[in-house]
Design a protein around this motif. Structure first.
Motif, PDB file in Angstrom:
ATOM      1  N   VAL A 143       0.860  -1.185   0.000  1.00  0.00           N
ATOM      2  CA  VAL A 143       0.000   0.000   0.000  1.00  0.00           C
ATOM      3  C   VAL A 143       0.892   1.230   0.000  1.00  0.00           C
ATOM      4  O   VAL A 143       2.112   1.116  -0.074  1.00  0.00           O
ATOM      5  CB  VAL A 143      -0.919   0.008   1.251  1.00  0.00           C
ATOM      6  CG1 VAL A 143      -1.841  -1.190   1.239  1.00  0.00           C
ATOM      7  CG2 VAL A 143      -0.089   0.031   2.528  1.00  0.00           C
ATOM      8  N   LEU A 144       0.280   2.395   0.061  1.00  0.00           N
ATOM      9  CA  LEU A 144       1.077   3.615   0.083  1.00  0.00           C
ATOM     10  C   LEU A 144       1.841   3.734   1.400  1.00  0.00           C
ATOM     11  O   LEU A 144       1.328   3.371   2.450  1.00  0.00           O
ATOM     12  CB  LEU A 144       0.179   4.855  -0.038  1.00  0.00           C
ATOM     13  CG  LEU A 144      -0.690   4.998  -1.269  1.00  0.00           C
ATOM     14  CD1 LEU A 144      -1.492   6.291  -1.176  1.00  0.00           C
ATOM     15  CD2 LEU A 144       0.149   5.004  -2.529  1.00  0.00           C
ATOM     16  N   HIS A 145       3.062   4.236   1.309  1.00  0.00           N
ATOM     17  CA  HIS A 145       3.806   4.641   2.484  1.00  0.00           C
ATOM     18  C   HIS A 145       4.379   6.006   2.156  1.00  0.00           C
ATOM     19  O   HIS A 145       4.205   6.504   1.039  1.00  0.00           O
ATOM     20  CB  HIS A 145       4.932   3.645   2.793  1.00  0.00           C
ATOM     21  CG  HIS A 145       4.435   2.238   3.017  1.00  0.00           C
ATOM     22  ND1 HIS A 145       3.912   1.825   4.197  1.00  0.00           N
ATOM     23  CD2 HIS A 145       4.365   1.168   2.185  1.00  0.00           C
ATOM     24  CE1 HIS A 145       3.540   0.561   4.101  1.00  0.00           C
ATOM     25  NE2 HIS A 145       3.809   0.134   2.890  1.00  0.00           N
ATOM     26  N   THR A 181       4.851   8.403   6.868  1.00  0.00           N
ATOM     27  CA  THR A 181       3.827   9.404   7.133  1.00  0.00           C
ATOM     28  C   THR A 181       2.562   9.184   6.323  1.00  0.00           C
ATOM     29  O   THR A 181       1.694  10.043   6.292  1.00  0.00           O
ATOM     30  CB  THR A 181       4.335  10.831   6.842  1.00  0.00           C
ATOM     31  OG1 THR A 181       5.011  10.809   5.601  1.00  0.00           O
ATOM     32  CG2 THR A 181       5.249  11.318   7.921  1.00  0.00           C
ATOM     33  N   GLU A 182       2.466   8.074   5.634  1.00  0.00           N
ATOM     34  CA  GLU A 182       1.185   7.798   4.965  1.00  0.00           C
ATOM     35  C   GLU A 182       0.580   6.606   5.667  1.00  0.00           C
ATOM     36  O   GLU A 182       1.212   5.549   5.755  1.00  0.00           O
ATOM     37  CB  GLU A 182       1.400   7.495   3.483  1.00  0.00           C
ATOM     38  CG  GLU A 182       0.113   7.408   2.668  1.00  0.00           C
ATOM     39  CD  GLU A 182      -0.646   8.726   2.649  1.00  0.00           C
ATOM     40  OE1 GLU A 182      -1.623   8.846   3.420  1.00  0.00           O
ATOM     41  OE2 GLU A 182      -0.254   9.629   1.877  1.00  0.00           O
ATOM     42  N   TYR A 183      -0.636   6.793   6.170  1.00  0.00           N
ATOM     43  CA  TYR A 183      -1.266   5.750   6.972  1.00  0.00           C
ATOM     44  C   TYR A 183      -1.273   4.426   6.202  1.00  0.00           C
ATOM     45  O   TYR A 183      -1.704   4.358   5.055  1.00  0.00           O
ATOM     46  CB  TYR A 183      -2.695   6.154   7.331  1.00  0.00           C
ATOM     47  CG  TYR A 183      -3.398   5.063   8.100  1.00  0.00           C
ATOM     48  CD1 TYR A 183      -2.992   4.737   9.384  1.00  0.00           C
ATOM     49  CD2 TYR A 183      -4.437   4.338   7.536  1.00  0.00           C
ATOM     50  CE1 TYR A 183      -3.600   3.729  10.087  1.00  0.00           C
ATOM     51  CE2 TYR A 183      -5.058   3.327   8.231  1.00  0.00           C
ATOM     52  CZ  TYR A 183      -4.628   3.019   9.509  1.00  0.00           C
ATOM     53  OH  TYR A 183      -5.235   2.000  10.201  1.00  0.00           O
ATOM     54  N   ALA A 190       4.685   1.946  13.854  1.00  0.00           N
ATOM     55  CA  ALA A 190       5.881   1.176  14.196  1.00  0.00           C
ATOM     56  C   ALA A 190       6.788   1.027  12.980  1.00  0.00           C
ATOM     57  O   ALA A 190       7.826   0.374  13.042  1.00  0.00           O
ATOM     58  CB  ALA A 190       5.489  -0.195  14.727  1.00  0.00           C
ATOM     59  N   MET A 191       6.389   1.630  11.870  1.00  0.00           N
ATOM     60  CA  MET A 191       7.194   1.502  10.654  1.00  0.00           C
ATOM     61  C   MET A 191       8.306   2.547  10.702  1.00  0.00           C
ATOM     62  O   MET A 191       8.289   3.527   9.984  1.00  0.00           O
ATOM     63  CB  MET A 191       6.291   1.702   9.430  1.00  0.00           C
ATOM     64  CG  MET A 191       6.973   1.385   8.124  1.00  0.00           C
ATOM     65  SD  MET A 191       5.766   1.277   6.801  1.00  0.00           S
ATOM     66  CE  MET A 191       6.831   1.501   5.396  1.00  0.00           C
ATOM     67  N   LEU A 192       9.245   2.299  11.601  1.00  0.00           N
ATOM     68  CA  LEU A 192      10.290   3.281  11.842  1.00  0.00           C
ATOM     69  C   LEU A 192      11.618   2.761  11.321  1.00  0.00           C
ATOM     70  O   LEU A 192      11.905   1.577  11.393  1.00  0.00           O
ATOM     71  CB  LEU A 192      10.435   3.534  13.340  1.00  0.00           C
ATOM     72  CG  LEU A 192       9.241   4.191  14.028  1.00  0.00           C
ATOM     73  CD1 LEU A 192       9.396   4.095  15.535  1.00  0.00           C
ATOM     74  CD2 LEU A 192       9.118   5.637  13.602  1.00  0.00           C
TER      75      LEU A 192
HETATM   76 CU   LIG Z   1       3.621   3.070   5.927  1.00  0.00          CU
END
Ligand SMILES: [Cu+2]
Lengths: 312, 561
Positions: A143-145, A181-183, A190-192
């Motif tokens: 998906v978008l990120h 920063t895209e849901y 946690a996508m750090l």
């Molecule tokens: Cu993401």
């Protein structure tokens, strides 16, 4: 307050971060002045013209063309300045220098994957050389990120089926958080990741040591396609520009001067590092680029050897 | 002079049956139906907001897991935007006030008006029914492909939004025709109250922009049912296209939210300054201009989404340009107070709060229009703060001001002024405490829609959560004293604030079912207080408390009608 004395902005650690900050601080300052003027006037009027008598009806205010004109023209000029200035910085932000070091970025639910030109792949940890422009070529798997490093003032959405890019040049050594920063679902927050900006020498050592984790054979296979060896060498017995490499190990080769040689490790090694030392019969010398071998690390060379020997 | 307003026939007491309410064609009663339903939506979505803030009080899990949290912020957003902010002012206050401000008996198509109401309710129910099919997840913007992966619920949500949008379209058409055709004699365009102008421009946007969400829904259905790749990259579709569609509707929808708020602010500042609105024409016509230009700036939501650099540049420029008329309006409102006669009653407090909060929303909007700054701030909490300053600080504050202002006309009762001021104060403090820290967390890097956050953002998030409690206290206080006033409140006079528009000057304390005994004849502009001096002569009108019963003015023999 941050180390840079700003309430609003994090440390500025990329070459253009301070340009963005200058814009930000300018808009902030102008806005604050206008805001105080508007609210101050409002409060003054409320006090000065408060209703004193219930029957008092003030004279109608006159429309002032001049005031109206000023209140249109003045802000128009201001925003045009802002636009032009913003546009200039925007151009810098969107044009990566041609000699940028390129890292491939893949966003997945819910981690970041970074692939370096030599095939090294890391997860969530990105190393970049200091004071060198780095260009990220990004795409998403699901998906978008969106890739965001606040200290670098860079952000761009990461999209499936499409490449998007950002570039930056880290100017301060350190570790900087990468946010999505895209849901993108349950673990969005946690996508750090982490950018490690390190001096170039340190970066190179790090990169070479990264090979250590990869099995030799896999490393060799990857290098083989990355250095485009497969463009000239088939591994299925067909003839391309160069001889096929499957089944090479151990056989006896006839060279263009009529002599023969057993294709052992030393021979293969020499053929990669110094292709023209021994030229296979039926092929022209000088075709295989001699520079290829020079850029290989010892371990990569070992990997190639392993890989070539494994081909049947 | 009607002897006792409470015994005379009015729109509330002429028929008290449930049926007379549910099938009413009276714009005033329809307004009240909307008020009830929309208030419930606001209550529900507001409680969700408190949960969001509570979960954010500290990093890590506090009261719920990430999946619950993600759904809660999504439902909060969907309900607040599509079922509360968009319809609130036009459907509640617009319905109640517009025909009376025009001197008309009702809207042009009363039956259509009732249909709009039921479409709204139906749409809201369709949205909620998505919960039966699956999760409502993905944020109120529903970006593909995540929203599509969530399941069929997206179809229900967008369908519900579309049905509610249809309700908006019908209301819009109704208002446009009403304003064109049903103005009382003498009520020329230049004399129209600015609330009418704002509803007119809002209606234009509703009619022009809402069909786009319909098209989007249709495309989603096609993709989902026939597997044609439109937005889903897995089918070869383009997810960025979805964003274009979404904002092509939702950006104009932002003007549906803010334009009617502008109208209310003009009414409040005019009345409580007893002064003509400075630059009346500009304020009126710029709303219309904004309505059209508002269709050209949707791309400023896509600066980092993969749209071309050229497109971003153009959208940035247009965004700045549309900001100017809005800024000029703020100046106009402030200048209107110059040499006026200003009375700080509760509704006026909301107008002043609006000027402060909306200015902050506006300035940060300009900031976001600057391309490189937007790149840094996009999709962070800065955006969350910015649009709450615009939507709540603008729309909701104006709606509250309007509700207080027209409350005496809607209910015939006056609310407790002291509590009104206290609540306004609580809301102002609570709102800023909640949302100002978010500008800082955002610009320092905290992304929006974040269940968990790095520990360095903890103290600011805590402040924000405390603020939400203060804000909630203010809201509940309002609900409390308004409901209390229904039963125990003092009777209002017909024109307690000393306003000049027809709904105050020419109707009873509680309007009769058809508003006016006789069609009023208008001889002055909506804010020509200097031409209506006799209205304020002996009556200390405008004090809001009915200590000296202002008699209902007769329909005939009025000074200026
Ligand atoms: Cu993401």
């Amino acid at each position: 307050m941050g180390e840079n004395g700003s309430v609003f902005l994090p440390e500025a650690s990329s070459s253009f971060a301070s340009e963005v900050d200058a814009l930000f601080n300018f808009v902030l300052a102008v806005s604050t002045v206008f805001f105080i003027a508007v609210v101050g006037t409002m409060i003054y009027f409320v006090i000065r013209y408060r209703r004193r008598s219930h029957s008092f009806v003030p004279a109608p205010g006159k429309d002032s063309r001049l005031l109206e004109l000023v209140s249109i023209v003045f802000p128009t000029i201001l925003v045009l300045i802002l636009f032009t200035w913003g546009f200039q910085v925007f151009i810098t932000l969107s044009t990566a220098p041609p000699d940028s070091y390129e890292i491939r970025v893949r966003g997945k639910q819910w981690f970041w994957e970074f692939e370096y030109p030599n095939g090294v792949v890391t997860v969530n940890e990105m190393y970049v050389p200091l004071n060198k422009p780095v260009r990220l070529k990004m795409s998403a798997e699901d998906v978008l990120h969106s890739f965001f490093v606040p200290e670098f003032r860079v952000k761009h959405d990461v999209i499936p089926n499409r490449y998007t890019t950002v570039w930056f040049e880290a100017t301060k050594a350190g570790e900087y958080r990468i946010y999505c920063t895209e849901y993108c679902g349950t673990q969005h927050s946690a996508m750090l990741g982490m950018v490690h900006a390190v001096p170039e020498a340190e970066f190179n050592t790090w990169l070479q040591n990264q090979d250590q984790d990869i099995p030799l054979l896999d490393l060799g296979e990857r290098i083989f396609s990355q250095y485009a060896c497969n463009a000239c060498h088939a591994i299925d017995g067909t003839r391309k520009i160069g001889p096929q490499l499957n089944g090479l190990a151990g056989i006896t080769r006839t060279l263009d001067d009529g002599s023969t040689v057993v294709a052992d490790d030393s021979y293969i090694r020499e053929s990669i590092l110094d292709p023209n030392a021994k030229v296979v019969d039926g092929f022209a010398p000088g075709l295989m680029p001699a520079a290829l071998g020079a850029s290989l690390t010892p371990r990569q060379l070992d990997g190639l050897l392993e890989y070539i020997k494994s081909l049947e | 002079m009607s002897a006792d307003a409470s015994t005379s026939v009015n729109y509330l007491n002429h028929d008290r049956s449930i049926k007379s309410w549910l099938l009413t064609l009276d714009h005033k009663r329809i307004g009240i139906l909307y008020l009830v339903v929309i208030s419930l939506v606001f209550l529900g979505a507001g409680i969700l907001a408190l949960f969001i803030r509570l979960e954010q009080i500290a990093p890590g899990q506090d009261i719920m897991g990430p999946d619950a949290y993600n759904q809660i912020f999504t439902i909060h957003g969907v309900l607040m935007v599509f079922a509360f902010i968009i319809p609130a002012i036009p459907a509640i206050l617009g319905n109640f006030v517009l025909p009376m401000q025009l001197g008309a008996k009702d809207v042009a198509f009363p039956r259509l008006n009732l249909l709009s109401f039921y479409l709204y309710v139906g749409g809201a129910l369709i949205v909620l029914s998505a919960l039966l099919v699956g999760r409502i997840d993905g944020g109120w913007t529903f970006y593909a492909p995540y929203s599509i992966r969530v399941g069929d619920s997206i179809l229900f949500v967008t369908m519900g939004v579309f049905v509610m949008g249809f309700s908006s379209i019908l209301t819009g058409v109704n208002f446009i025709v009403t304003i064109h055709k049903m103005r009382a004699p003498g009520l020329t365009w230049n004399r129209l109250p600015l609330f009418v102008w704002s509803l007119y421009s809002t209606a234009i946007v509703q009619v022009l922009a809402t069909p786009v969400i319909g098209i989007t829904v249709l495309l989603l259905f096609l993709e989902r049912l026939l597997g044609i790749g439109i937005f889903d990259p897995a089918l070869g579709g383009d997810p960025v296209l979805f964003q274009h569609f979404f904002w092509f509707y939702s950006h104009p929808a932002v003007y549906v939210m803010i334009l009617p708020a502008f109208g209310i602010i003009s009414e409040l500042i005019g009345t409580f300054s007893r002064h003509r609105i400075f630059g009346y024409r500009f304020v009126a016509l710029s709303s219309i201009a904004i309505a059209f230009l508002g269709a050209l700036v949707w791309g400023h939501h896509l600066f980092v989404a993969g749209q071309s650099a050229l497109a971003s540049t153009v959208f940035s420029l247009l965004t700045f340009l549309i900001g100017i008329p809005t800024g000029v309006k703020v100046v106009n409102w402030v200048v209107t107070m110059h040499q006026g006669s200003i009375q700080l009653r509760t509704p006026m407090l909301y107008a002043l709060m609006f000027l402060i909060l909306f200015s902050i929303g506006g300035f940060t909007g300009i900031m976001l229009g600057v391309l490189p700054i937007d790149i840094h701030l996009h999709d962070t909490y800065f955006i969350v703060a910015h649009f709450h300053y615009v939507m709540v600080g603008g729309n909701v504050i104006a709606a509250l001001g309007g509700l207080h202002y027209w409350w005496p006309k809607i209910t015939g009762k006056i609310f407790n002024e002291t509590l009104g001021r206290i609540a306004a104060g609580l809301i102002f403090v609570g709102f800023n405490l909640t949302f100002f820290p978010q500008f800082i967390t955002g610009s320092r890097g905290m992304p929006r829609r974040y269940y968990d956050y790095p520990v360095e953002f903890e103290s600011l998030n805590q402040l924000s959560t405390y603020g939400s409690w203060v804000l909630a206290a203010g809201m509940f206080l309002i609900a409390g004293y308004l409901l209390h006033s229904l039963f125990k409140g003092k009777k209002a006079s017909a024109n307690p604030w000393g306003s000049l528009t027809l709904e105050w000057t020419h109707t009873n304390r509680l309007p009769i079912p058809h508003n006016f005994e006789r069609t009023p004849i208008v001889t002055r502009g909506a804010y020509d207080f200097h031409l209506a001096k006799d209205l304020f002569k002996d009556e200390p009108s405008g004090n809001g408390v009915d200590s000296h019963q202002v008699p209902d003015l007769e329909q005939e023999g009025r000074p200026e009608a």
